[in-house]
Scaffold this motif. Structure first.
Motif, PDB file in Angstrom:
ATOM      1  N   GLY A  36      38.799  55.315 149.741  1.00 40.56           N
ATOM      2  CA  GLY A  36      37.456  55.886 149.699  1.00 40.56           C
ATOM      3  C   GLY A  36      36.190  55.101 149.983  1.00 40.56           C
ATOM      4  N   MET A  37      36.348  53.972 150.830  1.00 38.01           N
ATOM      5  CA  MET A  37      35.369  52.967 151.369  1.00 38.01           C
ATOM      6  C   MET A  37      34.764  52.576 149.567  1.00 38.01           C
ATOM      7  N   ALA A  38      35.821  51.885 148.936  1.00 36.36           N
ATOM      8  CA  ALA A  38      35.349  51.533 147.416  1.00 36.36           C
ATOM      9  C   ALA A  38      34.992  49.931 147.543  1.00 36.36           C
ATOM     10  N   GLN A  39      33.740  49.434 147.292  1.00 37.33           N
ATOM     11  CA  GLN A  39      33.484  47.950 147.256  1.00 37.33           C
ATOM     12  C   GLN A  39      34.180  47.339 146.247  1.00 37.33           C
ATOM     13  N   ALA A  40      33.978  46.243 146.065  1.00 33.17           N
ATOM     14  CA  ALA A  40      34.567  45.163 145.224  1.00 33.17           C
ATOM     15  C   ALA A  40      34.693  45.585 143.947  1.00 33.17           C
ATOM     16  N   SER A  41      33.282  45.962 143.294  1.00 29.47           N
ATOM     17  CA  SER A  41      32.919  46.050 142.082  1.00 29.47           C
ATOM     18  C   SER A  41      33.926  47.642 141.717  1.00 29.47           C
ATOM     19  N   ILE A  42      34.111  48.255 142.561  1.00 25.24           N
ATOM     20  CA  ILE A  42      35.002  49.525 142.292  1.00 25.24           C
ATOM     21  C   ILE A  42      36.537  49.094 142.312  1.00 25.24           C
ATOM     22  N   GLN A  43      37.085  48.150 143.316  1.00 23.36           N
ATOM     23  CA  GLN A  43      38.426  47.789 143.291  1.00 23.36           C
ATOM     24  C   GLN A  43      38.893  47.230 141.878  1.00 23.36           C
ATOM     25  N   GLU A  44      38.005  46.529 141.291  1.00 23.25           N
ATOM     26  CA  GLU A  44      38.261  45.868 140.099  1.00 23.25           C
ATOM     27  C   GLU A  44      38.392  46.734 138.945  1.00 23.25           C
ATOM     28  N   ALA A  45      37.983  48.185 139.164  1.00 24.29           N
ATOM     29  CA  ALA A  45      38.466  48.987 138.109  1.00 24.29           C
ATOM     30  C   ALA A  45      39.477  49.195 137.822  1.00 24.29           C
ATOM     31  N   ARG A  46      40.646  49.090 138.651  1.00 20.13           N
ATOM     32  CA  ARG A  46      42.135  48.737 138.309  1.00 20.13           C
ATOM     33  C   ARG A  46      42.592  48.078 137.344  1.00 20.13           C
ATOM     34  N   HIS A  47      41.743  47.020 137.164  1.00 19.00           N
ATOM     35  CA  HIS A  47      42.301  46.016 136.105  1.00 19.00           C
ATOM     36  C   HIS A  47      41.643  46.487 134.703  1.00 19.00           C
ATOM     37  N   ARG A  48      40.412  46.756 134.701  1.00 18.21           N
ATOM     38  CA  ARG A  48      39.667  47.441 133.570  1.00 18.21           C
ATOM     39  C   ARG A  48      40.140  48.562 133.130  1.00 18.21           C
TER      40      ARG A  48
END
Length: 507
Positions: A36-48
């Motif tokens: 859904g056009m997620a920028q890098a700050s959201i893609q990093e949510a996977r790890h957190r």
């Protein structure tokens, strides 16, 4: 029933766009994907999220996990998406009791141990949600509870840890709507409060003489009519413009929130004011700075006209602004909004503002000064005036030529007295059923709220023939006449109101 969706939001310029965070658990090789056009700050949510979920004892199922952020064609960013993503995963196989089913909204960054943390995007998003009247239950970090509770009209729940959020969704508690408790004077009309401040840091008592210009400023404030002042340097154009802000009409709660949102975006100040915003861009400002732009990543950047929404845009030395900027201002002056289009995005900014402008009569400024000699030749004066096109000038409601004061001129009215007249006119407009002030009425609304008697209509038509007035100019004259009648407390527009309105037209 299981939880498959939680709302969150992303900032698009000054506004929050609500995002549906959806989760699907499918058979296949175990994986974790965010779409859904997620920028890098959201893609990093996977790890957190993975670390926070493991910290509370959650075991990831051997499934393919897909998180979708809808609408998928809108670029999204911000670590505050951590909390809704983790909640959806944690509750994927949990049954939600019937009495616990409701619309949930979550904002918060997650620490690796599951702590819910503050994020700089949360406060402006909440301001925008309050303005939009969002009715769902909102989960937020507890560490900023005091600040968030200052925002009215929202159902707020505060948590310190991811596990608290899970427990709250499974066994929700009622949270009353936060009520507005603004420390300002208010005027109630039709059960709706309108807020204003009785502080006048800059007072019209400081302006000596210039009674016609101050009268025009009062009319401009009462009806939000665009004002252009022309005069030699030092006659008081800027003094009048700077004092206008303190006598503007009161604000509704929505307008207070819009004003706070713009102030937060531009200055980082977290406070409410019952004063309308005032923007004073320099004449060297670029087109993007005035009108707004879209960044390389598709992020909209509001310009001065958007930050001035609901308030004043003061353009000093008007002819020195870029001609392309002045011509582009014709659209927001007419439509109260402005669309910025780029290949990757299209954004519409609200831009309903009171334009106040000032200019000299010639490049050297001394054309109207009886004590100083003008150094400009006729060609230079013509070139200077031609920087303002007729279509642009046609959108100016009030034009005032200011002369040098002679002798010991005195002030006759203070800002407090002028403000009282504005409040009276504002009340008349709202009690008449108007959603906007007189200067912002549409053509159809002008016919409804600004009717003229037959004799006065004939006078206006004669003036249009004699001075070559356009249909737009005639509508503006009607709206100014309506404001003059409101200031006087007259239900009907009288001939004297029409004649005074005609006297302010540029000819």
């Amino acid at each position: 029933m299981r939880l498959h969706q939680i709302h969150s939001a992303t900032l698009l310029g000054l506004d929050a766009k609500i995002i549906e965070v959806e989760a699907a658990f499918n058979k296949g090789l175990p994986s974790f994907t965010i779409a859904g056009m997620a920028q890098a700050s959201i893609q990093e949510a996977r790890h957190r999220s993975q670390s926070a979920l493991c910290a509370i004892g959650f075991h990831f199922p051997p499934l393919k996990i897909v998180i979708n952020l809808a609408p998928s064609d809108l670029s999204k960013q911000g670590s505050h998406f951590d909390l809704p993503i983790a909640l959806l995963i944690a509750l994927y196989d949990r049954e939600i009791p019937p009495n616990s089913r409701r619309s949930w909204f979550a904002l918060g960054e997650l620490g690796l141990e599951g702590r819910v943390k503050e994020n700089q995007n949360i406060y402006p998003i909440l301001l925008s949600l309050a303005e939009q009247g969002y009715a769902g239950d909102i989960l937020l970090p507890k560490e900023n509870e005091t600040l968030y509770r200052s925002i009215p009209r929202l159902k707020l729940h505060f948590i310190n840890h991811l596990q608290e959020g899970i427990n709250l969704i499974l066994s929700p508690q009622e949270s009353p709507l936060e009520v507005a408790n603004l420390p300002f004077s208010s005027l109630e009309i039709g059960g709706i409060p309108y807020y204003y401040e009785e502080r006048y840091e800059l007072d019209f008592l400081d302006v000596k003489g210039q009674e016609i210009a101050k009268r025009a400023a009062l009319i401009a404030a009462a009806g939000f009519h665009n004002l252009l002042m022309e005069g030699s340097p030092g006659v008081g154009k800027s003094m009048i413009a700077k004092r206008l802000r303190y006598i503007l009409p009161p604000l509704s709660l929505e307008e207070v929130l819009k004003s706070a949102k713009a102030r937060l975006h531009e200055q980082g100040e977290l406070r409410y004011e019952a004063l309308r915003n005032a923007r004073t861009p320099h004449n060297t400002s670029s087109k993007a700075a005035i009108l707004g732009s879209i960044g390389a990543g598709g992020e909209p950047k509001p310009g001065e006209i958007a930050l001035a929404h609901g308030g004043i845009l003061f353009l000093d030395e008007l002819p020195h602004f870029q001609k392309s900027v002045l011509e582009a201002l014709r659209e927001p002056l007419e439509n109260q909004s402005f669309v910025v289009s780029r290949a990757q995005a299209k954004v519409e900014f609200e831009a309903s503002f009171l334009l106040v402008a000032a200019q000299n009569p010639c490049p050297c400024g001394n054309l109207l000064n009886p004590l100083q000699e003008c150094r400009c030749n006729e060609k230079e004066v013509t070139r200077y005036k031609n920087r303002l096109s007729e279509p642009f000038l046609d959108r100016i409601d009030l034009f005032v030529g200011m002369q040098e004061n002679e002798g010991e001129a005195q002030s006759t009215q203070s800002s407090k007295e002028l403000h009282a007249q504005v409040l009276k006119a504002f009340k008349a407009q709202k009690e008449r059923g108007q959603e906007v002030l007189n200067g912002k009425l549409s053509e159809r609304e002008t016919e409804r709220f600004c009717p003229l008697q037959k004799e006065d209509s004939e006078t206006l038509l004669e003036a249009a023939r004699r001075f070559g007035l356009s249909s737009r100019a005639m509508d503006k004259i009607k709206r100014v006449s309506r404001t003059l009648a409101d200031l006087e407390g007259s239900e009907a527009i009288q001939k004297k109101h029409l004649l005074e309105a005609l006297s302010y037209r540029r000819r």
